[in-house]
Design a protein around this motif. Structure first.
Motif, PDB file in Angstrom:
ATOM      1  N   THR A  83       0.851  -1.300  -0.125  1.00 18.89           N
ATOM      2  CA  THR A  83      -0.151   0.064  -0.079  1.00 18.89           C
ATOM      3  C   THR A  83       1.001   1.223   0.185  1.00 18.89           C
ATOM      4  OG1 THR A  83      -1.821  -1.262   1.034  1.00 18.89           O
ATOM      5  CG2 THR A  83      -1.881   1.222   1.229  1.00 18.89           C
ATOM      6  N   ALA A  84       2.011   1.371   0.845  1.00 18.75           N
ATOM      7  CA  ALA A  84       2.907   2.329   0.756  1.00 18.75           C
ATOM      8  C   ALA A  84       3.378   2.616  -0.727  1.00 18.75           C
ATOM      9  CB  ALA A  84       3.887   2.320   1.885  1.00 18.75           C
ATOM     10  N   TYR A  85       3.873   1.487  -1.215  1.00 16.02           N
ATOM     11  CA  TYR A  85       4.653   1.611  -2.276  1.00 16.02           C
ATOM     12  C   TYR A  85       3.817   1.865  -3.310  1.00 16.02           C
ATOM     13  CZ  TYR A  85       6.992   0.047  -6.481  1.00 16.02           C
ATOM     14  OH  TYR A  85       7.424  -0.102  -7.711  1.00 16.02           O
ATOM     15  N   VAL A  86       2.842   1.599  -3.612  1.00 17.59           N
ATOM     16  CA  VAL A  86       1.933   2.073  -4.468  1.00 17.59           C
ATOM     17  C   VAL A  86       1.095   3.254  -4.348  1.00 17.59           C
ATOM     18  CG1 VAL A  86      -0.593   1.817  -5.742  1.00 17.59           C
ATOM     19  CG2 VAL A  86       0.853  -0.200  -5.109  1.00 17.59           C
ATOM     20  N   GLY A  87       1.201   3.776  -3.140  1.00 15.18           N
ATOM     21  CA  GLY A  87       0.695   5.208  -2.987  1.00 15.18           C
ATOM     22  C   GLY A  87       1.753   6.208  -3.252  1.00 15.18           C
ATOM     23  N   LEU A  88       2.958   5.994  -2.672  1.00 13.35           N
ATOM     24  CA  LEU A  88       4.144   6.872  -2.615  1.00 13.35           C
ATOM     25  C   LEU A  88       4.847   6.950  -3.974  1.00 13.35           C
ATOM     26  CD1 LEU A  88       5.583   6.641   1.132  1.00 13.35           C
ATOM     27  CD2 LEU A  88       3.812   8.375   0.071  1.00 13.35           C
ATOM     28  N   ILE A  89       5.106   5.673  -4.413  1.00 13.56           N
ATOM     29  CA  ILE A  89       5.893   5.593  -6.068  1.00 13.56           C
ATOM     30  C   ILE A  89       4.995   5.550  -7.052  1.00 13.56           C
ATOM     31  CG2 ILE A  89       7.482   4.215  -7.058  1.00 13.56           C
ATOM     32  CD1 ILE A  89       8.651   3.475  -4.258  1.00 13.56           C
ATOM     33  N   ARG A  90       3.915   4.752  -7.123  1.00 14.35           N
ATOM     34  CA  ARG A  90       3.255   4.481  -8.433  1.00 14.35           C
ATOM     35  C   ARG A  90       2.322   5.791  -8.306  1.00 14.35           C
ATOM     36  NH1 ARG A  90       2.259  -0.909 -10.298  1.00 14.35           N
ATOM     37  NH2 ARG A  90       1.942   0.299 -12.224  1.00 14.35           N
TER      38      ARG A  90
ATOM     39  N   GLN B 181       9.478  12.086  -4.454  1.00  4.78           N
ATOM     40  CA  GLN B 181      10.873  12.376  -4.844  1.00  4.78           C
ATOM     41  C   GLN B 181      11.834  12.870  -3.802  1.00  4.78           C
ATOM     42  OE1 GLN B 181      11.948  11.925  -8.356  1.00  4.78           O
ATOM     43  NE2 GLN B 181       9.778  10.960  -8.409  1.00  4.78           N
ATOM     44  N   ALA B 182      12.938  12.576  -3.727  1.00  2.00           N
ATOM     45  CA  ALA B 182      13.950  12.977  -2.927  1.00  2.00           C
ATOM     46  C   ALA B 182      13.724  14.488  -2.678  1.00  2.00           C
ATOM     47  CB  ALA B 182      15.373  12.492  -3.381  1.00  2.00           C
ATOM     48  N   GLY B 183      13.700  14.881  -1.467  1.00  2.00           N
ATOM     49  CA  GLY B 183      13.971  16.547  -1.327  1.00  2.00           C
ATOM     50  C   GLY B 183      12.434  17.043  -1.205  1.00  2.00           C
ATOM     51  N   GLU B 184      11.402  16.126  -1.452  1.00  2.00           N
ATOM     52  CA  GLU B 184      10.108  16.413  -1.129  1.00  2.00           C
ATOM     53  C   GLU B 184       9.696  16.338   0.236  1.00  2.00           C
ATOM     54  OE1 GLU B 184       7.475  16.181  -5.296  1.00  2.00           O
ATOM     55  OE2 GLU B 184       7.855  14.594  -4.120  1.00  2.00           O
ATOM     56  N   THR B 185       8.690  17.020   0.488  1.00  2.00           N
ATOM     57  CA  THR B 185       7.905  16.794   2.208  1.00  2.00           C
ATOM     58  C   THR B 185       6.819  16.111   2.006  1.00  2.00           C
ATOM     59  OG1 THR B 185       8.964  19.069   2.716  1.00  2.00           O
ATOM     60  CG2 THR B 185       7.149  18.059   4.054  1.00  2.00           C
ATOM     61  N   LEU B 186       7.027  14.917   2.900  1.00  2.00           N
ATOM     62  CA  LEU B 186       5.745  13.928   2.863  1.00  2.00           C
ATOM     63  C   LEU B 186       5.278  14.128   4.178  1.00  2.00           C
ATOM     64  CD1 LEU B 186       4.351  11.403   2.073  1.00  2.00           C
ATOM     65  CD2 LEU B 186       6.074  10.166   3.052  1.00  2.00           C
ATOM     66  N   LEU B 187       3.980  14.298   4.187  1.00  2.00           N
ATOM     67  CA  LEU B 187       3.161  14.386   5.559  1.00  2.00           C
ATOM     68  C   LEU B 187       2.277  13.141   5.674  1.00  2.00           C
ATOM     69  CD1 LEU B 187       2.018  15.933   7.882  1.00  2.00           C
ATOM     70  CD2 LEU B 187       0.232  17.078   6.336  1.00  2.00           C
ATOM     71  N   VAL B 188       2.485  12.339   6.821  1.00  2.00           N
ATOM     72  CA  VAL B 188       1.819  11.134   7.080  1.00  2.00           C
ATOM     73  C   VAL B 188       1.076  11.156   8.275  1.00  2.00           C
ATOM     74  CG1 VAL B 188       2.236   8.683   7.253  1.00  2.00           C
ATOM     75  CG2 VAL B 188       3.683   9.849   6.091  1.00  2.00           C
ATOM     76  N   HIS B 189      -0.425  11.208   7.974  1.00  2.00           N
ATOM     77  CA  HIS B 189      -1.336  10.848   9.147  1.00  2.00           C
ATOM     78  C   HIS B 189      -1.481   9.537   9.505  1.00  2.00           C
ATOM     79  CE1 HIS B 189      -2.088  15.165   8.839  1.00  2.00           C
ATOM     80  NE2 HIS B 189      -2.529  15.058   7.367  1.00  2.00           N
ATOM     81  N   GLY B 190      -1.858   9.167  10.805  1.00  2.00           N
ATOM     82  CA  GLY B 190      -1.982   7.761  11.133  1.00  2.00           C
ATOM     83  C   GLY B 190      -0.537   7.186  11.050  1.00  2.00           C
ATOM     84  N   ALA B 191       0.376   7.694  11.342  1.00  2.00           N
ATOM     85  CA  ALA B 191       1.750   7.193  11.070  1.00  2.00           C
ATOM     86  C   ALA B 191       2.042   6.023  12.024  1.00  2.00           C
ATOM     87  CB  ALA B 191       2.894   8.467  11.369  1.00  2.00           C
ATOM     88  N   SER B 192       1.641   5.941  13.180  1.00  2.00           N
ATOM     89  CA  SER B 192       2.001   4.705  13.996  1.00  2.00           C
ATOM     90  C   SER B 192       1.338   3.529  13.694  1.00  2.00           C
ATOM     91  CB  SER B 192       1.561   5.221  15.264  1.00  2.00           C
ATOM     92  OG  SER B 192       0.218   5.332  15.850  1.00  2.00           O
ATOM     93  N   GLY B 193       0.211   3.688  12.835  1.00  2.00           N
ATOM     94  CA  GLY B 193      -0.299   2.343  12.051  1.00  2.00           C
ATOM     95  C   GLY B 193       0.484   1.546  11.091  1.00  2.00           C
ATOM     96  N   GLY B 194       0.075   0.586  10.701  1.00  2.00           N
ATOM     97  CA  GLY B 194       0.848  -0.151   9.776  1.00  2.00           C
ATOM     98  C   GLY B 194       1.127   0.595   8.497  1.00  2.00           C
ATOM     99  N   VAL B 195       0.163   0.967   7.605  1.00  2.00           N
ATOM    100  CA  VAL B 195       0.445   1.506   6.478  1.00  2.00           C
ATOM    101  C   VAL B 195       1.082   2.996   6.703  1.00  2.00           C
ATOM    102  CG1 VAL B 195      -0.533   2.814   4.500  1.00  2.00           C
ATOM    103  CG2 VAL B 195      -1.266   0.569   5.131  1.00  2.00           C
ATOM    104  N   GLY B 196       0.798   3.582   7.768  1.00  2.00           N
ATOM    105  CA  GLY B 196       1.394   4.978   8.120  1.00  2.00           C
ATOM    106  C   GLY B 196       2.727   4.551   8.306  1.00  2.00           C
TER     107      GLY B 196
END
Length: 182
Positions: free
Chosen positions: A72-79, A84-99
């Motif tokens: 899920t992380a791979y498809v969401g972030l990469i595909r 890209q390197a240098g961008e800012t990623l904001l992750v909600h629910g970060a302590s869960g499995g997908v987060g």
């Protein structure tokens, strides 16, 4: 030639016919749910492409969940987001499995990772697993993200929460062509 089949007595002893996992290797079956009833089923046949080695240190149920979160992380972030390197990623629910998988993958890709949560304990765990910054959702999300990004905002947002968090996320995204929402 047909794909090799997995022949298994139980999921702690896997044998691939013409494959790479050996007898005694620990593995999970990608299309079987992580339940004790299925786990104890014997014998079992599966396509080799549907079987994955259990990562060291994980039990059977954790390994089954790991693959779902990681893909899920791979498809969401990469595909989809093309993070890209240098961008800012904001992750909600970060302590869960997908987060958590998004935090780790984002860090691996060279993004600056800002993780959110609702407790200091969970945010400490997320930081220990790769988040550069953490934000407690009890505060003003928009203001805190804009402060952490010097007013730029987040390039990519992972939001499994929705509602007010979604609305606040829209207001702290990096906008290249439109003015930022107030």
């Amino acid at each position: 030639m047909a794909e090799p089949l997995v022949v298994s007595i139980d999921l702690d002893r896997i044998e691939l016919v013409d494959g790479t996992l050996s007898v005694g290797a620990r593995a999970t079956h990608a299309s079987v749910h992580a339940s004790e009833t299925v786990r104890d089923a014997s014998p079992m046949l599966a396509q080799a492409a549907e079987v994955r080695p259990v990562p060291p240190g994980l039990d059977w149920a954790e390994a089954a969940a790991f693959h779902a979160a990681a893909i899920t992380a791979y498809v969401g972030l990469i595909r989809r987001a093309h993070l890209q390197a240098g961008e800012t990623l904001l992750v909600h629910g970060a302590s869960g499995g997908v987060g958590m998988a998004c935090v780790q993958l984002g860090r691996h890709l060279g993004a600056r990772v800002i993780a959110t949560g609702r407790s200091a304990d969970k945010l400490a765990v997320v930081r220990a697993h790769g988040a550069h910054e953490t934000v407690n959702l009890a505060g003003d999300l928009r203001e805190e993200v804009l402060r952490l990004t010097d007013g730029k905002g987040a390039d990519v947002v992972v939001d499994p929460i929705g509602g007010d968090v979604f609305d606040a996320s829209l207001r702290c995204m990096a906008c290249r062509t439109l003015p930022r929402l107030k």
